[in-house]
Every structure is written in C-alpha cells, then in structure tokens.
Design a protein around this motif. Structure first.
Motif, PDB file in Angstrom:
ATOM      1  N   LEU A   1      10.730  19.402 -76.678  1.00  0.00           N
ATOM      2  CA  LEU A   1      10.140  20.650 -76.851  1.00  0.00           C
ATOM      3  C   LEU A   1       9.385  21.253 -75.698  1.00  0.00           C
ATOM      4  CD1 LEU A   1       7.769  18.436 -79.698  1.00  0.00           C
ATOM      5  CD2 LEU A   1       9.314  20.404 -79.886  1.00  0.00           C
ATOM      6  N   SER A   2       9.306  20.587 -74.605  1.00  0.00           N
ATOM      7  CA  SER A   2       8.891  21.280 -73.324  1.00  0.00           C
ATOM      8  C   SER A   2      10.080  22.238 -72.870  1.00  0.00           C
ATOM      9  CB  SER A   2       8.774  20.332 -72.151  1.00  0.00           C
ATOM     10  OG  SER A   2       7.629  19.320 -72.421  1.00  0.00           O
TER      11      SER A   2
ATOM     12  N   ASN B   1      14.667  26.325 -86.553  1.00  0.00           N
ATOM     13  CA  ASN B   1      15.600  27.182 -87.541  1.00  0.00           C
ATOM     14  C   ASN B   1      14.730  27.565 -88.433  1.00  0.00           C
ATOM     15  OD1 ASN B   1      18.233  27.649 -86.478  1.00  0.00           O
ATOM     16  ND2 ASN B   1      18.717  25.480 -87.136  1.00  0.00           N
ATOM     17  N   VAL B   2      13.604  26.682 -88.888  1.00  0.00           N
ATOM     18  CA  VAL B   2      12.911  26.974 -89.933  1.00  0.00           C
ATOM     19  C   VAL B   2      11.441  27.386 -89.739  1.00  0.00           C
ATOM     20  CG1 VAL B   2      11.928  25.744 -92.217  1.00  0.00           C
ATOM     21  CG2 VAL B   2      14.267  25.113 -91.349  1.00  0.00           C
ATOM     22  N   ASN B   3      10.729  26.657 -88.683  1.00  0.00           N
ATOM     23  CA  ASN B   3       9.487  26.868 -88.355  1.00  0.00           C
ATOM     24  C   ASN B   3       9.243  27.422 -86.927  1.00  0.00           C
ATOM     25  OD1 ASN B   3       9.611  24.064 -89.940  1.00  0.00           O
ATOM     26  ND2 ASN B   3       7.983  25.437 -90.783  1.00  0.00           N
TER      27      ASN B   3
ATOM     28  N   THR C   1      22.526  25.135 -77.752  1.00  0.00           N
ATOM     29  CA  THR C   1      22.644  24.023 -76.677  1.00  0.00           C
ATOM     30  C   THR C   1      22.039  22.528 -77.252  1.00  0.00           C
ATOM     31  OG1 THR C   1      21.937  25.446 -75.040  1.00  0.00           O
ATOM     32  CG2 THR C   1      21.429  23.295 -74.497  1.00  0.00           C
ATOM     33  N   LEU C   2      21.145  22.835 -78.229  1.00  0.00           N
ATOM     34  CA  LEU C   2      20.917  21.552 -78.958  1.00  0.00           C
ATOM     35  C   LEU C   2      21.546  21.194 -79.987  1.00  0.00           C
ATOM     36  CD1 LEU C   2      16.940  22.715 -79.568  1.00  0.00           C
ATOM     37  CD2 LEU C   2      17.600  20.943 -77.746  1.00  0.00           C
TER      38      LEU C   2
ATOM     39  N   GLU D   1      16.003  17.143 -85.559  1.00  0.00           N
ATOM     40  CA  GLU D   1      14.547  17.500 -86.198  1.00  0.00           C
ATOM     41  C   GLU D   1      14.320  18.728 -85.285  1.00  0.00           C
ATOM     42  OE1 GLU D   1      10.512  15.430 -87.221  1.00  0.00           O
ATOM     43  OE2 GLU D   1      11.995  14.217 -86.591  1.00  0.00           O
ATOM     44  N   VAL D   2      14.381  18.815 -83.904  1.00  0.00           N
ATOM     45  CA  VAL D   2      13.728  19.944 -83.241  1.00  0.00           C
ATOM     46  C   VAL D   2      14.731  21.183 -83.683  1.00  0.00           C
ATOM     47  CG1 VAL D   2      13.821  20.864 -80.816  1.00  0.00           C
ATOM     48  CG2 VAL D   2      13.237  18.350 -81.231  1.00  0.00           C
ATOM     49  N   VAL D   3      15.878  20.930 -83.831  1.00  0.00           N
ATOM     50  CA  VAL D   3      16.703  22.095 -84.525  1.00  0.00           C
ATOM     51  C   VAL D   3      16.111  22.676 -85.551  1.00  0.00           C
ATOM     52  CG1 VAL D   3      19.066  22.864 -85.171  1.00  0.00           C
ATOM     53  CG2 VAL D   3      18.954  21.294 -83.034  1.00  0.00           C
TER      54      VAL D   3
END
Length: 374
Positions: A37-38, A354-356, A56-57, A348-350
């Motif tokens: 997240l950072s 993508n969504v939010n 990258t993720l 989850e980060v991806v």
C-alpha cells in the motif's frame, strides 16, 4: 419509491466505504500489505500509470504461484526420497533382526552343546579319577606285599643261615673230636651247647617261623640245654638239615606266589594304562570339542554385539531421518501457508486497485492527512 431507492444507495455506498476501510486496515496490519500500500501510494503520488502498478503486482502474484509450484514439486520429490530412505532403513532393520534371531538360535544351541559336553567331560574325569584312585589303592597293597615279602625273605635267609651255623658248630666239634667219639655216651663240652642254644634262641625273633617249626626249634633248644653227648649233636644236626629243607620248600612256594603277584601286577598295570590312554584320548577330544564350541560361541556373540551396534545405528539413523522429513514437511507447510497469505494480500491489493482505485486513493490520502503513517 425513488426516495427509498436513493436511501438504499446511500446506505450501500456507506457500507462500501466501511468495507473498504476495513480491508485497508486489515492489509496495513501485515508487513507485506503495508509495504504494498505504501508503494502503491507513492506510485500514485508520482503519477505512475496504474497499469504499470497492477502489472508489477500481478508479476509478483505470478511469481508466488510459480515459486509455490516449484516448491510443491521439490517437496514431493523430497518426501518421496524420505519414503524411500525410510523404507530402505526398515528393510535393513528387518534383515538385521532376522539375522539376530538366526544367530541367537545358534548361540542357544551352542550353549546347550557346551553344557552337554561339559557334563560328558565331567563324567569322564570322574571315571578317570575313580580309576586312578583304585589303581593307587592297588599300588599301596602291592607296596605292602613287597615289603612283607622282603621282610620274610630276610628272615628266612637269617633262619637258614642260623641253622647252617648250628650245623657248622656241631659238625666242627664232631670232626675235631672224631677220634675221641667211641660211643654214644661220649661227653661234649658244655660251651658247645651254650653257643648252639644262643643261636637257636634267636629264632624267637623271627615272625616268619610257623608254630610247627617253632615247636621243633624249642625242642632243639631243650636238647642243646640238656644233652651233652654225640647222639644229641647228631640229632640236632639232622633236625637242622630237615628244617633247612622244609623251610626252603615253603619259601619256594612263597617265591612262586610272589612271582605270580608280580606278573598279575604287571598285567594289571598294562590293562589300567590302556584304560588310562583311552580315557585320556576321549578327554582330550572332548576338551578340544568343548574349546571349539566355546570359540564358535564367542564368534557368534561378537556377531550379535556387532548386529546390536548396527541395529542401534540404523534405528538412530531412521529416527533422525524421520524427524528430518517431518520437520521438512512442517517447514514446507508453514512456507506454503505464508506464501499463500502473501499471494492473497497481493491479489487483494490488485483487486482494490482494479475496482476501488479512486476510493483507495482518497482513503489513503485521508489517512495521511489524519497523520497516519502508511
């Protein structure tokens, strides 16, 4: 109806904002989530294209998946190798145990054979000891017989010698006084009878003289004491010669008896020595057989000791290998769980990006503005 729908959307948006905050808070609790997240925030602040961040993720997510597949394969191969090693060790342990049973059977049989041979050997030694004891007793009897025989021979020799001396004394006197001996009443000097009496009295010391001979000797002594003429002299000489002949005849019988005892003793010794040789040979063979059994027992006991050492080593190796494999399985499970958790975080980060994306960006900005360190 329109108002109700508007309210529902408002509640849904509020609920979505609440869920987003919850997800972000949950991700920030993990080191990887915090880092991602950072990094995402920094990339957004520098206007890095969103696609690049997501690519990258996703590459990182794919790497987790690839690494997991590789480790799954390595773990399967490693655990298969563990199964093979443990199976081989079990086979070796079973072989050692079977060998131990075989050698223990040989040891038990050898011990039984040794005890049997010991009993036979003890019996043989006991028989030989009794045989030796009997032979020693016969030796003692034979020594006593020889002693008695030598004593008798010495006494008989002295008796005959004494009688010969009696004859010689009287015969000498007879020859000396032959011209003077005219009649049976010719007187003989008293000292002659005294000397003969002395010789005859000495017979009382001899154990070999039987009672009949002793009676004759007593009669001769009486004659030598009371008689003093030529007739008495001649009677004593005749009795002396008669005694010598009779004693010699008796002694010949005794000598032949001694010769028979000597012959029997020689045959007895020959027979006993043959028995001793047989016993000694049998005892020697038994001792050799017993020693051979003891040597074989020692060899098998050494083999058993070596097998016990090998068995202990194999069991230790098996236990060590099992622990190693179990630890490896545990470590693999821990790594797989951790990697899966990390992959889920990345995923989850991806998803959030993508969504939010807009909401995520605003929420992170709000948290920074509120003084939270991302």
């Amino acid at each position: 109806m329109k108002v109700i729908f508007t309210l529902f959307l408002s509640l849904l948006i509020a609920q979505c904002d609440k869920n987003l905050n919850s997800k972000i808070e949950s991700l920030l609790q993990t080191q990887l989530g915090h880092t991602l997240l950072s990094t995402a925030q920094l990339a957004l602040q520098t206007n890095t294209p969103l696609d690049r961040i997501i690519d990258t993720l996703q590459d990182l997510e794919d790497k987790y998946q690839k690494d997991q597949k590789e480790e799954d394969q390595e773990n399967r191969e490693f655990q298969q190798k563990c199964d093979t090693d443990l199976s081989d060790l079990n086979t070796e342990i079973d072989a050692i145990n079977r060998m131990k049973v075989k050698i223990q059977g040989a040891i038990d049989q050898l011990k039984a054979s040794i005890e049997s041979k010991k009993k036979i050997l003890n019996d043989k030694n006991a028989l030989r000891k009794n045989l030796k004891k009997g032979m020693n007793e016969v030796d003692v009897i034979r020594e006593y017989q020889e002693k008695i025989y030598e004593e008798k021979r010495g006494e008989v020799g002295k008796i005959i010698k004494t009688l010969e001396e009696v004859k010689l004394v009287y015969a000498t006197k007879l020859r000396t006084n032959f011209l003077e001996l005219q009649t049976e009443k010719t007187k003989v000097q008293p000292e002659v009878f005294a000397e003969v009496t002395k010789q005859l009295v000495s017979f009382g010391k001899f154990k070999s003289i039987g009672k009949p001979f002793q009676n004759i000797i007593d009669f001769m002594i009486q004659m030598s004491k009371n008689g003093n003429n030529i007739g008495v002299l001649r009677n004593i000489i005749d009795l002396s010669e008669s005694l010598i002949r009779q004693i010699d005849e008796i002694w010949q019988v005794e000598r032949k008896a001694e010769e028979e005892r000597v012959r029997w003793y020689a045959e007895y010794q020959k027979f006993m020595n043959t028995d001793f040789k047989i016993y000694d040979k049998e005892i020697g063979e038994l001792e050799a057989q017993l020693q051979s059994l003891k040597d074989r027992l020692a060899e098998n006991e050494k083999k058993m000791d070596d097998l016990n050492i090998r068995l202990e080593s194999k069991e230790y190796t098996k236990e060590d290998r099992r622990n190693e494999c179990q630890q490896a399985a545990y470590d693999y499970t821990q790594r797989r769980t951790s990697r899966q958790e990390d992959r889920n975080i990345v995923s989850e980060v991806v998803g959030l990006l993508n969504v939010n994306m807009r909401d995520l960006k605003e929420t992170l900005a709000q948290k920074m503005a509120a003084g939270d360190h991302i």
